[in-house]
Scaffold this motif. Structure first.
Motif, PDB file in Angstrom:
ATOM      1  N   GLU A   5      10.658  35.715  -8.183  1.00 18.73           N
ATOM      2  CA  GLU A   5       9.380  36.119  -8.753  1.00 18.73           C
ATOM      3  C   GLU A   5       9.525  37.089  -9.919  1.00 18.73           C
ATOM      4  OE1 GLU A   5       6.057  37.241  -6.218  1.00 18.73           O
ATOM      5  OE2 GLU A   5       7.209  36.360  -4.567  1.00 18.73           O
ATOM      6  N   PHE A   6      10.668  37.759  -9.995  1.00 17.02           N
ATOM      7  CA  PHE A   6      10.820  38.807 -11.013  1.00 17.02           C
ATOM      8  C   PHE A   6      12.140  38.695 -11.768  1.00 17.02           C
ATOM      9  CE2 PHE A   6       8.048  40.647  -7.788  1.00 17.02           C
ATOM     10  CZ  PHE A   6       7.014  41.144  -8.562  1.00 17.02           C
ATOM     11  N   ILE A   7      12.111  39.127 -13.032  1.00 17.38           N
ATOM     12  CA  ILE A   7      13.352  39.429 -13.739  1.00 17.38           C
ATOM     13  C   ILE A   7      13.670  40.874 -13.366  1.00 17.38           C
ATOM     14  CG2 ILE A   7      14.426  39.752 -16.004  1.00 17.38           C
ATOM     15  CD1 ILE A   7      12.385  37.723 -17.114  1.00 17.38           C
ATOM     16  N   GLU A   8      14.863  41.107 -12.827  1.00 10.69           N
ATOM     17  CA  GLU A   8      15.188  42.455 -12.341  1.00 10.69           C
ATOM     18  C   GLU A   8      16.199  43.126 -13.271  1.00 10.69           C
ATOM     19  OE1 GLU A   8      14.677  40.851  -7.783  1.00 10.69           O
ATOM     20  OE2 GLU A   8      16.385  42.173  -8.234  1.00 10.69           O
ATOM     21  N   ILE A   9      15.763  44.245 -13.865  1.00 14.37           N
ATOM     22  CA  ILE A   9      16.614  44.966 -14.811  1.00 14.37           C
ATOM     23  C   ILE A   9      17.001  46.304 -14.202  1.00 14.37           C
ATOM     24  CG2 ILE A   9      16.695  46.010 -17.123  1.00 14.37           C
ATOM     25  CD1 ILE A   9      14.327  43.943 -17.694  1.00 14.37           C
ATOM     26  N   LEU A  22      13.467  48.173 -14.163  1.00 19.28           N
ATOM     27  CA  LEU A  22      12.118  47.633 -13.939  1.00 19.28           C
ATOM     28  C   LEU A  22      12.186  46.178 -13.518  1.00 19.28           C
ATOM     29  CD1 LEU A  22      10.305  46.786 -17.277  1.00 19.28           C
ATOM     30  CD2 LEU A  22      12.703  47.383 -17.204  1.00 19.28           C
ATOM     31  N   ASN A  23      11.060  45.697 -12.954  1.00 14.55           N
ATOM     32  CA  ASN A  23      10.922  44.288 -12.609  1.00 14.55           C
ATOM     33  C   ASN A  23       9.816  43.687 -13.466  1.00 14.55           C
ATOM     34  OD1 ASN A  23      12.842  44.479 -10.652  1.00 14.55           O
ATOM     35  ND2 ASN A  23      11.376  44.730  -8.972  1.00 14.55           N
ATOM     36  N   ILE A  24      10.101  42.532 -14.041  1.00 14.64           N
ATOM     37  CA  ILE A  24       9.103  41.866 -14.879  1.00 14.64           C
ATOM     38  C   ILE A  24       8.681  40.578 -14.179  1.00 14.64           C
ATOM     39  CG2 ILE A  24       8.721  40.718 -17.093  1.00 14.64           C
ATOM     40  CD1 ILE A  24      10.871  42.618 -18.257  1.00 14.64           C
ATOM     41  N   PRO A  25       7.368  40.408 -13.915  1.00 18.41           N
ATOM     42  CA  PRO A  25       6.937  39.214 -13.184  1.00 18.41           C
ATOM     43  C   PRO A  25       7.179  37.933 -13.974  1.00 18.41           C
ATOM     44  CG  PRO A  25       5.048  40.449 -14.019  1.00 18.41           C
ATOM     45  CD  PRO A  25       6.250  41.291 -14.279  1.00 18.41           C
ATOM     46  N   LYS A  26       7.709  36.901 -13.309  1.00 19.41           N
ATOM     47  CA  LYS A  26       7.962  35.627 -13.989  1.00 19.41           C
ATOM     48  C   LYS A  26       6.696  34.777 -13.981  1.00 19.41           C
ATOM     49  CE  LYS A  26      12.048  33.937 -14.079  1.00 19.41           C
ATOM     50  NZ  LYS A  26      13.384  33.335 -13.813  1.00 19.41           N
ATOM     51  N   GLY A  27       6.579  33.915 -14.975  1.00 23.15           N
ATOM     52  CA  GLY A  27       5.404  33.048 -15.071  1.00 23.15           C
ATOM     53  C   GLY A  27       4.155  33.804 -15.473  1.00 23.15           C
ATOM     54  N   LYS A  28       4.349  35.000 -16.022  1.00 21.43           N
ATOM     55  CA  LYS A  28       3.200  35.834 -16.400  1.00 21.43           C
ATOM     56  C   LYS A  28       3.371  36.314 -17.852  1.00 21.43           C
ATOM     57  CE  LYS A  28       1.091  36.015 -12.450  1.00 21.43           C
ATOM     58  NZ  LYS A  28       1.610  36.408 -11.212  1.00 21.43           N
ATOM     59  N   ILE A  29       2.303  36.919 -18.379  1.00 24.29           N
ATOM     60  CA  ILE A  29       2.394  37.556 -19.698  1.00 24.29           C
ATOM     61  C   ILE A  29       2.611  39.053 -19.485  1.00 24.29           C
ATOM     62  CG2 ILE A  29       1.159  38.134 -21.830  1.00 24.29           C
ATOM     63  CD1 ILE A  29      -0.459  35.548 -21.465  1.00 24.29           C
ATOM     64  N   THR A  30       3.726  39.576 -19.981  1.00 21.67           N
ATOM     65  CA  THR A  30       3.960  41.016 -19.928  1.00 21.67           C
ATOM     66  C   THR A  30       3.942  41.550 -21.354  1.00 21.67           C
ATOM     67  OG1 THR A  30       5.273  40.857 -17.919  1.00 21.67           O
ATOM     68  CG2 THR A  30       5.575  42.843 -19.262  1.00 21.67           C
ATOM     69  N   VAL A  31       3.119  42.576 -21.605  1.00 22.66           N
ATOM     70  CA  VAL A  31       3.058  43.168 -22.933  1.00 22.66           C
ATOM     71  C   VAL A  31       3.754  44.528 -22.894  1.00 22.66           C
ATOM     72  CG1 VAL A  31       1.569  44.003 -24.791  1.00 22.66           C
ATOM     73  CG2 VAL A  31       0.931  41.957 -23.523  1.00 22.66           C
ATOM     74  N   PHE A  32       4.615  44.772 -23.891  1.00 23.77           N
ATOM     75  CA  PHE A  32       5.337  46.036 -24.014  1.00 23.77           C
ATOM     76  C   PHE A  32       4.672  46.881 -25.090  1.00 23.77           C
ATOM     77  CE2 PHE A  32       8.992  45.138 -21.329  1.00 23.77           C
ATOM     78  CZ  PHE A  32       8.847  43.769 -21.169  1.00 23.77           C
ATOM     79  N   THR A  33       4.271  48.089 -24.707  1.00 21.00           N
ATOM     80  CA  THR A  33       3.569  48.976 -25.629  1.00 21.00           C
ATOM     81  C   THR A  33       4.352  50.283 -25.779  1.00 21.00           C
ATOM     82  OG1 THR A  33       2.313  49.889 -23.788  1.00 21.00           O
ATOM     83  CG2 THR A  33       1.322  48.045 -24.980  1.00 21.00           C
TER      84      THR A  33
END
Ligand code: ADP
Ligand code: ADP
Ligand code: ZN
Ligand code: ZN
Length: 744
Positions: A5-9, A22-33
């Motif tokens: 479910e996640f990209i794990e960094i 951090l964990n980034i959800p897969k199949g989703k839109i993640t915005v970096f600000t």
């Protein structure tokens, strides 16, 4: 979809990142600000994208890997569950004059199929319709659509002699070996101005061949100036030329539309083949919106199916705000934002899933009206089962994020941490620079400055401009607005700048991407720093330069050593002799108030401001601080500063000038909402000091702060190119035809 479910960094430390996990959800839109310099690119591009690319490359055989770019291991403990990356950045789409919107997106191939099936009279298979194949291309221009001629008036200064520098081409300069083939040929009086040459002499100089010239060093064959230029330049493909040679080429040549095909690039038989009256070149010249109408009108059973497919691809162009482009438009003429959107189209056409899409500020160049359509496309990419990572500052794009990662708290060494992660709703309440700036807007400026004069533009007709006459006021801040393709860059970057070549253009192009330049050299304070060291130590100033006497002999003052690998991209390593300090050891024995020159170059501008008492150095460092770059190190290679940082460094060097005209194209690119306030204060300082500033901008807060607005439109391309409004911002709302007025 993969099962994870996640990209794990874990433990990212690239550049200024402080052990970020951090964990980034897969199949989703993640915005970096986060503010400019906080570490977004270090995380998204230098860590995640680089690692994804490296892992992908490892899946190929060693043989194939030899042909792929080499990616060093990113500084990170681990990244797991990555998918194959597709990086959609703002680098221009290259490819020379043979690359067009149609060829780049592959839409041209579909159009060729259409013509080969439904065009009359029948010509042949699809490749007969391609200007990139011998069967299709115009024999005169070989499919370029233009013929190029050497312009002798630019190449020669006829009032001068050979010794006086009559040959203006840098390869022919006085004293060089090419020049010697002329001056030592015995054919000419080297002190006679070219205008006094006899016909024979001039002919020998320009077209002569087969003379032998004996120089003491070599035995060179004589080639007339024109012949030599043709061999070195005209016979080569401009796309394959080095940047230097391309610039020289353009300086000394004029191009004109090919007289045989009239710029349509194809041979006569192909151009004679038509569908409903249009040949393929004419169809390719239509704006996307118009081509869709044309395709919709086709009823021939041989055409309908392929036409429907074509229309679907073309609709993507319109959806993403590029409906004003034609398939024949050369990709080299597109802006960074347009290039990035075109790359998106190319990927929307494929049916890949479970990919990792990475985008860098896709809203660049888009009017507020078109951001919603961009969002639709990002959501489409996600809904096809992909993970979408976006670096973005525009609140309207951040709003569609399934997940937001906010970097900060500030820039450079004061940043590099993840200060927030969660939903957009939660971000609005977060106590970070992004969270607190989100719903804040600058009001429309009521007390505007009065122009001190005006710079008229009369009857401009370039590209889509419809006989535009407009006055650009001096002594104030003017913002030029309008949807993408309405004609802003044409009006300012082409028409205005041609009339005002002395205007200072501050763009985001890389400043001296040369590995030897750094903030200290770029701003000019390096000379003064070296003098201060020389004064304190009694040694010569040149000793304190890593570009000359003082440089480490092993790395020539670069601090790194490049290892060339025959078939692979080489790699760089810190120099083991000077340990990256760039200087030879004896230089580092000299001190200024306890610091070596290398210590000083390792200082941030902020630290250096406290260290130096020298007036001139202090003034520049203060300007760097004022533009928000106090965190940059004096010796950081400029090739590593971001576009936004580079832009502000340029501004820092300009702040003390007055009476100039400044032009900036979308200066808010790469800037956080809080950085924009800083930028506007700097621009106000420039204007208050008596300068004229002209911005091309979409950012509504910037538009509201203008003294004067020039709004173009109403739409892009042929449906644009008119001035809809000129005046102070308060009047724009009342302008019915202006889309900008509706959003302000
Ligand atoms: P952002 O994308 O948020 O604007 P970056 O990730 O580009 O920020 O930069 C974060 C910090 O790291 C900045 O201070 C920048 O100057 C610095 N930096 C970026 N690349 C390099 C590099 N190759 N070497 C040294 N410093 C770098
Ligand atoms: P804006 O800056 O408002 O986005 P541009 O000035 O870039 O708009 O474009 C205005 C029109 O001119 C558009 O139809 C665009 O396709 C066309 N155009 C811009 N540059 C070129 C070019 N180099 N060659 C042909 N057409 C161009
Ligand atoms: Zn031709
Ligand atoms: Zn070294």
């Amino acid at each position: 979809m993969s099962t994870h479910e996640f990209i794990e960094i874990v433990g990212a430390r690239e550049n200024n990142l402080k052990n970020v996990s951090l964990n980034i959800p897969k199949g989703k839109i993640t915005v970096f600000t986060g503010v400019s310099g906080s570490g977004k690119s270090s995380l998204v591009f230098d860590t995640i994208a680089a690692e994804a690319q490296r892992q992908l490359n490892e899946t190929f055989t060693a043989f194939v890997q030899g042909f792929l770019p080499h990616y060093g291991q990113a500084e990170v403990d681990s990244i797991e569950h990555l998918s194959a990356p597709i990086i959609i950045d703002q680098k221009r789409v290259g490819g020379g004059s043979r690359s067009t919107v149609g060829t780049y997106t592959d839409i041209a191939a579909l159009l060729r199929v259409l013509y080969s099936r439904a065009g009359q009279p029948f010509v042949g298979a699809g490749f007969y319709f391609s200007f990139n194949t011998p069967q299709g291309m115009c024999p005169e221009c070989e499919g370029i659509g233009k013929t190029v001629q050497l312009d002798l008036d630019r190449l020669l200064d006829r009032t001068k002699s050979l010794s006086g520098g009559a040959l203006l081409h840098p390869d022919f300069k006085v004293g060089g070996w090419v020049w010697k083939t002329y001056s030592m040929s015995g054919l000419f009086d080297n002190d006679k101005p070219l205008q006094d040459y006899s016909e024979k002499e001039l002919h020998d100089l320009l077209y002569g061949q087969d003379f032998k010239v004996n120089l003491s060093e070599f035995n060179l064959s004589y080639k007339g100036v024109v012949v030599r230029f043709q061999d070195s330049y005209l016979k080569k493909d401009t796309a394959a030329m080095s940047e230097r040679n391309r610039i020289i080429f353009e300086r000394f040549t004029t191009s004109q539309t090919c007289p045989t095909c009239h710029g349509q690039r194809l041979n006569a038989a192909t151009l004679n083949c038509r569908i409903n009256g249009l040949n393929i070149a004419e169809a390719s010249d239509l704006e996307a919106g118009k081509l869709i109408e044309f395709l919709g009108g086709l009823t021939d059973p041989a055409a309908v199916k392929i036409a429907a497919k074509l229309r679907e691809r073309m609709e993507h162009l319109v959806d993403i705000g590029l409906g004003y482009l034609s398939l024949s438009r050369e990709t080299s003429t597109l802006s960074g934002g347009e290039s990035q959107r075109l790359k998106m189209i190319r990927h929307l056409g494929n049916s890949l899933t479970d990919m990792l899409y990475i985008l860098d500020e896709p809203s660049v160049g888009l009017h507020a009206r078109d951001v919603a359509r961009l969002n639709g496309l990002l959501q489409k990419l996600r809904d096809k089962g992909n993970t979408v990572l976006v670096v973005e500052h525009d609140p309207d794009v951040i709003a569609i994020a399934d997940h937001v990662v906010d970097m900060g708290p500030k820039a450079g060494t004061h940043g590099g941490e993840m200060v927030f992660e969660g939903s957009f709703e939660e971000l609005k309440k977060a106590d970070t620079l992004t969270g607190t700036h989100l719903g804040q807007h600058l009001p429309i400026k009521q007390k505007v400055r009065r122009p001190s004069g005006e710079m008229p533009i009369r009857n401009a007709k370039l590209h889509n401009l419809k006989n535009v006459s407009v006055n650009i006021p001096t002594g104030v801040l003017t913002v030029v607005t309008g949807v993408a393709g309405s004609g802003k860059s044409t009006l300012i970057n082409d028409v205005f700048l041609e009339q005002h070549a002395d205007a200072v253009v501050i763009d985001q192009s890389r400043i001296g991407a040369n590995s030897r330049s750094a903030p200290a050299t770029y701003t000019g304070i390096m000379d003064d720093i070296r003098k201060a060291f020389a004064k304190a130590s009694g040694a010569s100033p040149a000793l304190f330069s890593f570009n000359s006497e003082g440089s480490c002999p092993n790395c020539n003052g670069l601090g790194v050593v490049y290892t060339d690998l025959a078939f692979m991209e080489g790699f760089t390593q810190p120099c083991e002799i000077c340990e990256g300090k760039r200087f030879k050891p004896e230089v580092l024995e000299y001190h200024l108030r306890g610091k070596t020159i290398s210590d000083v170059l390792d200082m941030t501008a902020e630290e250096a401001l406290a260290f130096f008492s020298e007036k001139k150095i202090k003034a520049v460092l203060q300007a760097m601080n004022d533009v928000g770059l106090g965190y940059l190190k004096l010796g950081q290679p400029l090739s590593t500063v971001s576009g936004g940082e580079g832009q502000r460094l340029k501004l820092a060097g300009e702040l003390h000038k007055q009476g100039s005209v400044y032009v900036m194209d979308e200066p808010t690119t790469g800037l956080h909402l809080s950085d924009i306030g800083l930028l506007m204060r700097l621009i106000d300082r420039l204007v208050d000091a008596g300068n004229t500033v002209i911005l091309i901008e979409h950012h509504l807060d910037v538009i509201r702060q203008a003294d004067w607005i020039i709004d173009l439109g109403p739409e892009g391309g042929n449906a644009g190119g008119e001035v809809l409004y000129e005046g102070p911002p308060s009047g724009l709302k009342g302008c019915e035809r202006s889309l900008t007025g509706r959003f302000i």
